[in-house]
Scaffold this motif. Structure first.
Motif, PDB file in Angstrom:
ATOM      1  N   LYS A 172      -2.037   5.067   2.843  1.00  0.00           N
ATOM      2  CA  LYS A 172      -1.953   4.730   4.262  1.00  0.00           C
ATOM      3  C   LYS A 172      -2.195   5.973   5.116  1.00  0.00           C
ATOM      4  O   LYS A 172      -2.965   5.941   6.084  1.00  0.00           O
ATOM      5  CB  LYS A 172      -0.580   4.137   4.570  1.00  0.00           C
ATOM      6  CG  LYS A 172      -0.382   3.759   6.036  1.00  0.00           C
ATOM      7  CD  LYS A 172       0.970   3.142   6.278  1.00  0.00           C
ATOM      8  CE  LYS A 172       2.053   4.190   6.217  1.00  0.00           C
ATOM      9  NZ  LYS A 172       3.362   3.702   6.643  1.00  0.00           N
ATOM     10  N   ASN A 173      -1.553   7.079   4.748  1.00  0.00           N
ATOM     11  CA  ASN A 173      -1.717   8.320   5.509  1.00  0.00           C
ATOM     12  C   ASN A 173      -3.144   8.855   5.407  1.00  0.00           C
ATOM     13  O   ASN A 173      -3.678   9.416   6.368  1.00  0.00           O
ATOM     14  CB  ASN A 173      -0.726   9.377   5.028  1.00  0.00           C
ATOM     15  CG  ASN A 173       0.693   9.037   5.422  1.00  0.00           C
ATOM     16  OD1 ASN A 173       0.922   8.253   6.333  1.00  0.00           O
ATOM     17  ND2 ASN A 173       1.664   9.597   4.712  1.00  0.00           N
ATOM     18  N   SER A 174      -3.761   8.674   4.250  1.00  0.00           N
ATOM     19  CA  SER A 174      -5.133   9.120   4.065  1.00  0.00           C
ATOM     20  C   SER A 174      -6.081   8.340   4.965  1.00  0.00           C
ATOM     21  O   SER A 174      -6.970   8.919   5.602  1.00  0.00           O
ATOM     22  CB  SER A 174      -5.532   8.939   2.601  1.00  0.00           C
ATOM     23  OG  SER A 174      -6.883   9.249   2.413  1.00  0.00           O
ATOM     24  N   ARG A 175      -5.891   7.034   5.032  1.00  0.00           N
ATOM     25  CA  ARG A 175      -6.740   6.211   5.894  1.00  0.00           C
ATOM     26  C   ARG A 175      -6.528   6.567   7.360  1.00  0.00           C
ATOM     27  O   ARG A 175      -7.482   6.649   8.138  1.00  0.00           O
ATOM     28  CB  ARG A 175      -6.430   4.733   5.681  1.00  0.00           C
ATOM     29  CG  ARG A 175      -6.948   4.209   4.374  1.00  0.00           C
ATOM     30  CD  ARG A 175      -6.717   2.725   4.263  1.00  0.00           C
ATOM     31  NE  ARG A 175      -7.218   2.236   2.994  1.00  0.00           N
ATOM     32  CZ  ARG A 175      -6.644   1.310   2.263  1.00  0.00           C
ATOM     33  NH1 ARG A 175      -5.520   0.751   2.669  1.00  0.00           N
ATOM     34  NH2 ARG A 175      -7.170   0.912   1.126  1.00  0.00           N
ATOM     35  N   LYS A 176      -5.278   6.783   7.751  1.00  0.00           N
ATOM     36  CA  LYS A 176      -4.967   7.135   9.133  1.00  0.00           C
ATOM     37  C   LYS A 176      -5.579   8.491   9.493  1.00  0.00           C
ATOM     38  O   LYS A 176      -6.124   8.667  10.589  1.00  0.00           O
ATOM     39  CB  LYS A 176      -3.452   7.168   9.337  1.00  0.00           C
ATOM     40  CG  LYS A 176      -3.043   7.202  10.801  1.00  0.00           C
ATOM     41  CD  LYS A 176      -1.539   7.272  10.973  1.00  0.00           C
ATOM     42  CE  LYS A 176      -0.885   5.957  10.618  1.00  0.00           C
ATOM     43  NZ  LYS A 176       0.562   5.956  10.948  1.00  0.00           N
ATOM     44  N   ALA A 177      -5.506   9.453   8.573  1.00  0.00           N
ATOM     45  CA  ALA A 177      -6.073  10.780   8.818  1.00  0.00           C
ATOM     46  C   ALA A 177      -7.586  10.692   8.973  1.00  0.00           C
ATOM     47  O   ALA A 177      -8.172  11.368   9.829  1.00  0.00           O
ATOM     48  CB  ALA A 177      -5.707  11.730   7.686  1.00  0.00           C
ATOM     49  N   ASN A 178      -8.212   9.855   8.167  1.00  0.00           N
ATOM     50  CA  ASN A 178      -9.666   9.687   8.246  1.00  0.00           C
ATOM     51  C   ASN A 178     -10.052   9.062   9.581  1.00  0.00           C
ATOM     52  O   ASN A 178     -11.011   9.488  10.227  1.00  0.00           O
ATOM     53  CB  ASN A 178     -10.156   8.817   7.089  1.00  0.00           C
ATOM     54  CG  ASN A 178     -11.663   8.790   6.999  1.00  0.00           C
ATOM     55  OD1 ASN A 178     -12.328   9.753   7.321  1.00  0.00           O
ATOM     56  ND2 ASN A 178     -12.193   7.661   6.582  1.00  0.00           N
ATOM     57  N   TRP A 179      -9.290   8.071  10.023  1.00  0.00           N
ATOM     58  CA  TRP A 179      -9.554   7.412  11.293  1.00  0.00           C
ATOM     59  C   TRP A 179      -9.414   8.404  12.443  1.00  0.00           C
ATOM     60  O   TRP A 179     -10.248   8.450  13.352  1.00  0.00           O
ATOM     61  CB  TRP A 179      -8.577   6.245  11.463  1.00  0.00           C
ATOM     62  CG  TRP A 179      -8.803   5.455  12.697  1.00  0.00           C
ATOM     63  CD1 TRP A 179      -9.710   4.455  12.877  1.00  0.00           C
ATOM     64  CD2 TRP A 179      -8.117   5.604  13.950  1.00  0.00           C
ATOM     65  NE1 TRP A 179      -9.616   3.961  14.156  1.00  0.00           N
ATOM     66  CE2 TRP A 179      -8.647   4.648  14.838  1.00  0.00           C
ATOM     67  CE3 TRP A 179      -7.110   6.441  14.391  1.00  0.00           C
ATOM     68  CZ2 TRP A 179      -8.205   4.522  16.133  1.00  0.00           C
ATOM     69  CZ3 TRP A 179      -6.668   6.307  15.700  1.00  0.00           C
ATOM     70  CH2 TRP A 179      -7.211   5.360  16.546  1.00  0.00           C
ATOM     71  N   LYS A 180      -8.362   9.224  12.407  1.00  0.00           N
ATOM     72  CA  LYS A 180      -8.146  10.214  13.465  1.00  0.00           C
ATOM     73  C   LYS A 180      -9.230  11.285  13.453  1.00  0.00           C
ATOM     74  O   LYS A 180      -9.651  11.776  14.509  1.00  0.00           O
ATOM     75  CB  LYS A 180      -6.773  10.858  13.318  1.00  0.00           C
ATOM     76  CG  LYS A 180      -5.648   9.931  13.726  1.00  0.00           C
ATOM     77  CD  LYS A 180      -4.303  10.618  13.672  1.00  0.00           C
ATOM     78  CE  LYS A 180      -3.202   9.693  14.140  1.00  0.00           C
ATOM     79  NZ  LYS A 180      -1.901  10.340  14.145  1.00  0.00           N
ATOM     80  N   THR A 208       0.845  -1.190   0.000  1.00  0.00           N
ATOM     81  CA  THR A 208       0.000   0.000   0.000  1.00  0.00           C
ATOM     82  C   THR A 208       0.881   1.241   0.000  1.00  0.00           C
ATOM     83  O   THR A 208       1.866   1.310   0.740  1.00  0.00           O
ATOM     84  CB  THR A 208      -0.903   0.009   1.247  1.00  0.00           C
ATOM     85  OG1 THR A 208      -1.651  -1.204   1.288  1.00  0.00           O
ATOM     86  CG2 THR A 208      -1.869   1.167   1.203  1.00  0.00           C
ATOM     87  N   SER A 209       0.522   2.206  -0.815  1.00  0.00           N
ATOM     88  CA  SER A 209       1.333   3.423  -0.909  1.00  0.00           C
ATOM     89  C   SER A 209       1.242   4.240   0.377  1.00  0.00           C
ATOM     90  O   SER A 209       0.286   4.128   1.138  1.00  0.00           O
ATOM     91  CB  SER A 209       0.875   4.274  -2.091  1.00  0.00           C
ATOM     92  OG  SER A 209      -0.418   4.792  -1.839  1.00  0.00           O
ATOM     93  N   LYS A 210       2.256   5.083   0.588  1.00  0.00           N
ATOM     94  CA  LYS A 210       2.280   5.928   1.785  1.00  0.00           C
ATOM     95  C   LYS A 210       1.103   6.889   1.809  1.00  0.00           C
ATOM     96  O   LYS A 210       0.513   7.142   2.859  1.00  0.00           O
ATOM     97  CB  LYS A 210       3.584   6.720   1.850  1.00  0.00           C
ATOM     98  CG  LYS A 210       4.770   5.918   2.307  1.00  0.00           C
ATOM     99  CD  LYS A 210       5.981   6.819   2.478  1.00  0.00           C
ATOM    100  CE  LYS A 210       7.194   6.028   2.903  1.00  0.00           C
ATOM    101  NZ  LYS A 210       8.370   6.889   3.087  1.00  0.00           N
ATOM    102  N   SER A 211       0.760   7.436   0.649  1.00  0.00           N
ATOM    103  CA  SER A 211      -0.319   8.412   0.612  1.00  0.00           C
ATOM    104  C   SER A 211      -1.665   7.765   0.962  1.00  0.00           C
ATOM    105  O   SER A 211      -2.476   8.351   1.681  1.00  0.00           O
ATOM    106  CB  SER A 211      -0.402   9.084  -0.762  1.00  0.00           C
ATOM    107  OG  SER A 211      -0.699   8.123  -1.756  1.00  0.00           O
TER     108      SER A 211
END
Length: 55
Positions: free
Chosen positions: A13-21, A8-11
């Motif tokens: 992964k970061n997008s999913r993490k930002a949505n979760w937060k 999975t690309s970093k972007s």
């Protein structure tokens, strides 16, 4: 035969993490708002018994 999954690309992964937060932050704000309204007695949608039965 088992084949490894693509990375999975970093972007993504970061997008999913930002949505979760963001969702967690929204839930925390709502819980804090409800707690404030209950403590001040202004809550219209939450039934709260302020008198504690002592035995």
């Amino acid at each position: 035969m088992a084949v490894p999954k693509k990375r999975t690309s970093k972007s993504k992964k970061n997008s999913r993490k930002a949505n979760w937060k963001k969702q967690a932050n929204l839930q925390a704000k709502q819980a804090f708002s409800l707690a404030q309204s209950v403590l001040t007695g202004k809550s219209k949608s939450f039934i709260y018994n302020s008198q504690v039965d002592e035995e």
